[in-house]
Design a protein around this motif. Sequence first.
Motif, PDB file in Angstrom:
ATOM      1  N   SER A  31      -3.092  -1.630  34.547  1.00 41.66           N
ATOM      2  CA  SER A  31      -2.598  -2.245  35.782  1.00 41.66           C
ATOM      3  C   SER A  31      -2.860  -1.372  37.000  1.00 41.66           C
ATOM      4  O   SER A  31      -3.235  -1.861  38.068  1.00 41.66           O
ATOM      5  CB  SER A  31      -1.083  -2.521  35.665  1.00 41.66           C
ATOM      6  N   GLU A  32      -2.645  -0.063  36.871  1.00 48.25           N
ATOM      7  CA  GLU A  32      -2.846   0.826  38.017  1.00 48.25           C
ATOM      8  C   GLU A  32      -4.298   0.802  38.471  1.00 48.25           C
ATOM      9  O   GLU A  32      -4.582   0.815  39.671  1.00 48.25           O
ATOM     10  CB  GLU A  32      -2.428   2.264  37.675  1.00 48.25           C
ATOM     11  N   GLU A  33      -5.229   0.761  37.540  1.00 50.47           N
ATOM     12  CA  GLU A  33      -6.640   0.731  37.902  1.00 50.47           C
ATOM     13  C   GLU A  33      -7.011  -0.625  38.499  1.00 50.47           C
ATOM     14  O   GLU A  33      -7.729  -0.698  39.494  1.00 50.47           O
ATOM     15  CB  GLU A  33      -7.506   1.041  36.678  1.00 50.47           C
ATOM     16  N   TYR A  34      -6.536  -1.724  37.903  1.00 49.60           N
ATOM     17  CA  TYR A  34      -6.896  -3.049  38.392  1.00 49.60           C
ATOM     18  C   TYR A  34      -6.281  -3.317  39.763  1.00 49.60           C
ATOM     19  O   TYR A  34      -6.895  -3.956  40.621  1.00 49.60           O
ATOM     20  CB  TYR A  34      -6.444  -4.125  37.399  1.00 49.60           C
ATOM     21  N   MET A  35      -5.057  -2.811  40.013  1.00 47.62           N
ATOM     22  CA  MET A  35      -4.347  -3.136  41.249  1.00 47.62           C
ATOM     23  C   MET A  35      -4.488  -2.076  42.331  1.00 47.62           C
ATOM     24  O   MET A  35      -4.343  -2.385  43.517  1.00 47.62           O
ATOM     25  CB  MET A  35      -2.859  -3.351  40.947  1.00 47.62           C
ATOM     26  N   LEU A  36      -4.743  -0.813  41.962  1.00 46.52           N
ATOM     27  CA  LEU A  36      -4.846   0.251  42.968  1.00 46.52           C
ATOM     28  C   LEU A  36      -6.055   1.156  42.771  1.00 46.52           C
ATOM     29  O   LEU A  36      -6.145   2.199  43.425  1.00 46.52           O
ATOM     30  CB  LEU A  36      -3.572   1.116  42.966  1.00 46.52           C
ATOM     31  N   GLY A  37      -6.967   0.805  41.885  1.00 49.50           N
ATOM     32  CA  GLY A  37      -8.162   1.619  41.690  1.00 49.50           C
ATOM     33  C   GLY A  37      -7.858   3.007  41.176  1.00 49.50           C
ATOM     34  O   GLY A  37      -8.622   3.945  41.410  1.00 49.50           O
ATOM     35  N   GLY A  38      -6.706   3.169  40.481  1.00 53.09           N
ATOM     36  CA  GLY A  38      -6.339   4.480  39.963  1.00 53.09           C
ATOM     37  C   GLY A  38      -5.960   5.476  41.040  1.00 53.09           C
ATOM     38  O   GLY A  38      -5.902   6.677  40.804  1.00 53.09           O
ATOM     39  N   ARG A  39      -5.672   5.007  42.260  1.00 51.66           N
ATOM     40  CA  ARG A  39      -5.334   5.872  43.408  1.00 51.66           C
ATOM     41  C   ARG A  39      -6.405   6.930  43.631  1.00 51.66           C
ATOM     42  O   ARG A  39      -6.098   8.116  43.864  1.00 51.66           O
ATOM     43  CB  ARG A  39      -3.971   6.556  43.205  1.00 51.66           C
ATOM     44  N   LEU A  96       3.793   6.492  52.958  1.00 51.51           N
ATOM     45  CA  LEU A  96       3.697   5.474  51.922  1.00 51.51           C
ATOM     46  C   LEU A  96       2.887   5.981  50.733  1.00 51.51           C
ATOM     47  O   LEU A  96       3.236   5.712  49.582  1.00 51.51           O
ATOM     48  CB  LEU A  96       3.054   4.206  52.488  1.00 51.51           C
ATOM     49  N   ARG A  97       1.822   6.724  51.002  1.00 49.18           N
ATOM     50  CA  ARG A  97       1.027   7.290  49.902  1.00 49.18           C
ATOM     51  C   ARG A  97       1.884   8.221  49.053  1.00 49.18           C
ATOM     52  O   ARG A  97       1.844   8.175  47.811  1.00 49.18           O
ATOM     53  CB  ARG A  97      -0.181   8.063  50.454  1.00 49.18           C
ATOM     54  N   GLU A  98       2.668   9.046  49.701  1.00 53.33           N
ATOM     55  CA  GLU A  98       3.488  10.022  48.979  1.00 53.33           C
ATOM     56  C   GLU A  98       4.654   9.361  48.255  1.00 53.33           C
ATOM     57  O   GLU A  98       4.910   9.625  47.082  1.00 53.33           O
ATOM     58  CB  GLU A  98       3.991  11.077  49.965  1.00 53.33           C
ATOM     59  N   GLN A  99       5.329   8.445  48.952  1.00 52.92           N
ATOM     60  CA  GLN A  99       6.558   7.897  48.377  1.00 52.92           C
ATOM     61  C   GLN A  99       6.308   6.870  47.281  1.00 52.92           C
ATOM     62  O   GLN A  99       7.086   6.778  46.338  1.00 52.92           O
ATOM     63  CB  GLN A  99       7.427   7.286  49.478  1.00 52.92           C
ATOM     64  N   THR A 100       5.243   6.090  47.381  1.00 53.30           N
ATOM     65  CA  THR A 100       4.991   5.111  46.316  1.00 53.30           C
ATOM     66  C   THR A 100       4.699   5.796  44.988  1.00 53.30           C
ATOM     67  O   THR A 100       5.045   5.280  43.921  1.00 53.30           O
ATOM     68  CB  THR A 100       3.817   4.179  46.669  1.00 53.30           C
ATOM     69  N   GLU A 101       4.105   6.983  45.042  1.00 55.23           N
ATOM     70  CA  GLU A 101       3.878   7.726  43.808  1.00 55.23           C
ATOM     71  C   GLU A 101       5.158   8.424  43.372  1.00 55.23           C
ATOM     72  O   GLU A 101       5.496   8.469  42.183  1.00 55.23           O
ATOM     73  CB  GLU A 101       2.751   8.743  43.991  1.00 55.23           C
ATOM     74  N   ARG A 269      -6.920   8.936  47.837  1.00 63.60           N
ATOM     75  CA  ARG A 269      -6.892   9.995  46.834  1.00 63.60           C
ATOM     76  C   ARG A 269      -5.676  10.909  46.943  1.00 63.60           C
ATOM     77  O   ARG A 269      -5.045  11.249  45.959  1.00 63.60           O
ATOM     78  CB  ARG A 269      -8.175  10.828  46.971  1.00 63.60           C
ATOM     79  N   SER A 270      -5.327  11.304  48.160  1.00 65.47           N
ATOM     80  CA  SER A 270      -4.189  12.211  48.345  1.00 65.47           C
ATOM     81  C   SER A 270      -3.695  12.110  49.776  1.00 65.47           C
ATOM     82  O   SER A 270      -4.396  11.582  50.657  1.00 65.47           O
ATOM     83  CB  SER A 270      -4.590  13.665  48.040  1.00 65.47           C
ATOM     84  N   VAL A 271      -2.499  12.626  50.030  1.00 68.31           N
ATOM     85  CA  VAL A 271      -1.950  12.643  51.388  1.00 68.31           C
ATOM     86  C   VAL A 271      -2.850  13.461  52.315  1.00 68.31           C
ATOM     87  O   VAL A 271      -3.022  13.125  53.489  1.00 68.31           O
ATOM     88  CB  VAL A 271      -0.524  13.224  51.383  1.00 68.31           C
ATOM     89  N   GLU A 272      -3.441  14.533  51.788  1.00 60.32           N
ATOM     90  CA  GLU A 272      -4.317  15.384  52.597  1.00 60.32           C
ATOM     91  C   GLU A 272      -5.541  14.643  53.112  1.00 60.32           C
ATOM     92  O   GLU A 272      -6.137  15.030  54.126  1.00 60.32           O
ATOM     93  CB  GLU A 272      -4.769  16.607  51.783  1.00 60.32           C
ATOM     94  N   ASP A 273      -5.946  13.573  52.431  1.00 62.70           N
ATOM     95  CA  ASP A 273      -7.114  12.803  52.847  1.00 62.70           C
ATOM     96  C   ASP A 273      -6.805  11.796  53.949  1.00 62.70           C
ATOM     97  O   ASP A 273      -7.726  11.221  54.543  1.00 62.70           O
ATOM     98  CB  ASP A 273      -7.704  12.042  51.647  1.00 62.70           C
ATOM     99  N   VAL A 274      -5.533  11.559  54.231  1.00 67.83           N
ATOM    100  CA  VAL A 274      -5.154  10.527  55.189  1.00 67.83           C
ATOM    101  C   VAL A 274      -5.684  10.793  56.603  1.00 67.83           C
ATOM    102  O   VAL A 274      -6.228   9.869  57.238  1.00 67.83           O
ATOM    103  CB  VAL A 274      -3.623  10.335  55.203  1.00 67.83           C
ATOM    104  N   PRO A 275      -5.569  12.013  57.174  1.00 66.98           N
ATOM    105  CA  PRO A 275      -6.103  12.225  58.532  1.00 66.98           C
ATOM    106  C   PRO A 275      -7.599  11.921  58.650  1.00 66.98           C
ATOM    107  O   PRO A 275      -8.040  11.332  59.637  1.00 66.98           O
ATOM    108  CB  PRO A 275      -5.807  13.713  58.797  1.00 66.98           C
ATOM    109  N   LYS A 276      -8.370  12.314  57.661  1.00 63.38           N
ATOM    110  CA  LYS A 276      -9.802  12.032  57.691  1.00 63.38           C
ATOM    111  C   LYS A 276     -10.053  10.529  57.627  1.00 63.38           C
ATOM    112  O   LYS A 276     -10.891   9.991  58.359  1.00 63.38           O
ATOM    113  CB  LYS A 276     -10.497  12.742  56.523  1.00 63.38           C
ATOM    114  N   ALA A 277      -9.314   9.858  56.764  1.00 61.02           N
ATOM    115  CA  ALA A 277      -9.441   8.402  56.664  1.00 61.02           C
ATOM    116  C   ALA A 277      -9.053   7.738  57.985  1.00 61.02           C
ATOM    117  O   ALA A 277      -9.699   6.772  58.424  1.00 61.02           O
ATOM    118  CB  ALA A 277      -8.566   7.882  55.527  1.00 61.02           C
ATOM    119  N   ARG A 278      -8.003   8.249  58.618  1.00 60.00           N
ATOM    120  CA  ARG A 278      -7.568   7.695  59.903  1.00 60.00           C
ATOM    121  C   ARG A 278      -8.669   7.801  60.954  1.00 60.00           C
ATOM    122  O   ARG A 278      -8.960   6.838  61.672  1.00 60.00           O
ATOM    123  CB  ARG A 278      -6.329   8.449  60.390  1.00 60.00           C
ATOM    124  N   ASN A 279      -9.307   8.961  61.053  1.00 52.91           N
ATOM    125  CA  ASN A 279     -10.352   9.144  62.057  1.00 52.91           C
ATOM    126  C   ASN A 279     -11.531   8.200  61.822  1.00 52.91           C
ATOM    127  O   ASN A 279     -12.075   7.608  62.758  1.00 52.91           O
ATOM    128  CB  ASN A 279     -10.833  10.600  62.041  1.00 52.91           C
TER     129      ASN A 279
END
Length: 497
Positions: A31-39, A96-101, A269-279
Amino acid sequence: MSFGVTVSLTLYFVLMIAIGIYAWRKSTSNSEEYMLGGRQLSPAVAALSAGASDMSGWLLMGLPGALFVSGLTQSWIGVGLVIGAFFNWIIVAPRLREQTERYDNSLTIPEFLSKRFPSKAMALRSVSAIVIVVFFAVYTGSGLVAGGKLFDTAFPDLIHIGSLSAYQTGIILTMGIVLVYTLIGGFLAVSLTDFVQGCIMMLALVIMPLVVVYKAGGIGVSEARMLSVDPNFLSMFHGLTVVGFLSAVAWGLGYFGQPHIIVRFMAVRSVEDVPKARNIGMAWMIISLAGAVGLGIFGRSYVVGNNIDIADPETIFIVLANQLFVPLVTGFLLAALLAAIMSTISSQLLVASSSLTEDFYRLFLRRHASEREMVNIGRFFVLVVAIVAAVIGWDPDSKVLGLVSNAWAGFGAAFGPLIILSLTWRGMSGAGAVAGLIAGALTVIIWISLGWGSSFLGGPGVYEIIPGFIVAFIAIWVVSLMTPTKDEFRPLSPVAE
C-alpha cells in the motif's frame, strides 16, 4: 489529423504507458508503494509532480480563456496562486512530511488526521473521506471536460464511437489513457508522468506566447491592436473592485487544503529535501503562469489581427497550436495540453481511491486485508471514481474554470485551516477538527447553491473559498477552546521546526 500530429501524440501516449509499466515493476508491492511511492520522491519529481497535478487543463485552457476575454485583471488569480503556493511549501510541506511519518506512517490525509486526533478518529476519517471523494469527483470531471473540448476542437473526426459526439469520445479516450498508467503503476507512475508532463507543459508555455507575439507583429503592434479593441484590456486595475480583488487572490488559500498537492509533500524523500523541491516548484510555477498570461493576452491580439472567430475562449491554446505551427510541433503542443489534463486527473483519481481504500474499505469492511488485496481494491476504486467523474463531465457546455473553482474552494475551505492548525497549534482538539472540516465544506456548498459566488447582496459575487475558509478557521478555534485536547499533539522533530 495530419501525420506529424499523429506521430507526436503517439510518442506521448507510448511514453506515458511505458512509465506506468516501469512503476508497476518497481513500486506496487504494498500500500505504501502504490499510494505514496515508498516516500522516495526526489525534490525535482516531487516539485514538478505537485505543480503539474495542481495546474491541470485550467493552466492552458481556463486561465488563458479568462484573460483572452477580460484582459489583465484576470491575472490576479495567478498572483494569489503564487503567494499561496509559496506559503504552502513553507508552512505545510516540511511539517506534513515529518508528521505523517511520525504519526504511525499515515498514508492518506484522513488517516493522518485520525491519528493526530485519536479522540475523533472515526469521525475524521469518515467525514474527510466523503469530502475528498465528492469534491474530487467534480474536480476530475473538470479535467475530463478539458479533454473532451480538446478532442472536439482538434480531432473532431479522429475516432467515432457509436452515436457519441467528438466531445464525449474525447472524455472516454482521455479517461482510458489515464486509467492505463494509473491502474498499473500507482503513485510512482503518476508522479513520474507528472514530472515529464510538467516539463512538456512549461516548454509549451514558453514557446507558444513567443511565437504568438512574433506572428502578431511584435509587442508594440500587439499592444496597439489590443488597446484599439479595448483601451483597458492591459490594465490590472480597471473595473477591479475590492471584492473582485479578494475573490481572485483568495485562490491562493486553496493550496493548503488540496489533497492531491499536499500528498506530494508526504512522499518527498526527506524533510531536508523540501527547500530544494520548493525552489524548483516555485520556479516552474512562475514561468508557467507567466506563459499562460502571455498566451491569453497576446492570443487576443493575434485573433483580432487575423479575424479569427473563437467560439469558445477556453480553446484559444488549441486554435493557435493548429494555426501557427507545423504538424509535428502542433502534436507536441497538443500533447502538452493532454499532459496538463492527464497529470491532474491521475493524481486526483489516486488520492480519491486511496481514501476509499484506506478510510472506507480497510476501516469498515476488511481491517486485516492483505497488502496485495489493498492494492487491487485501490485499482478498483480508481475505476469507480473515473466513471463518476465522466458522468459529471458529460455535458459539453460545462466550463473548466467553473468546475475547478468549485472543487478548489471546497477543498481549500474544508482542509486548509484544518491542515494548517493541526500541524502548528498544540491546543487544537479533535472536536475542533471535525467542526472545522464540516463547517468549511458546508459553507462552500451552501454558498454555491445560493449563487452568492455570482452575486452577493445585490453586488458582485464573493468567491466561496473566502467565507468557507473563515468559517472553518473560526469553528476550529472556538470548538477547540471549548473542548480538552487530551494530549493529542506529538511535538515536531527539530529539523521540521
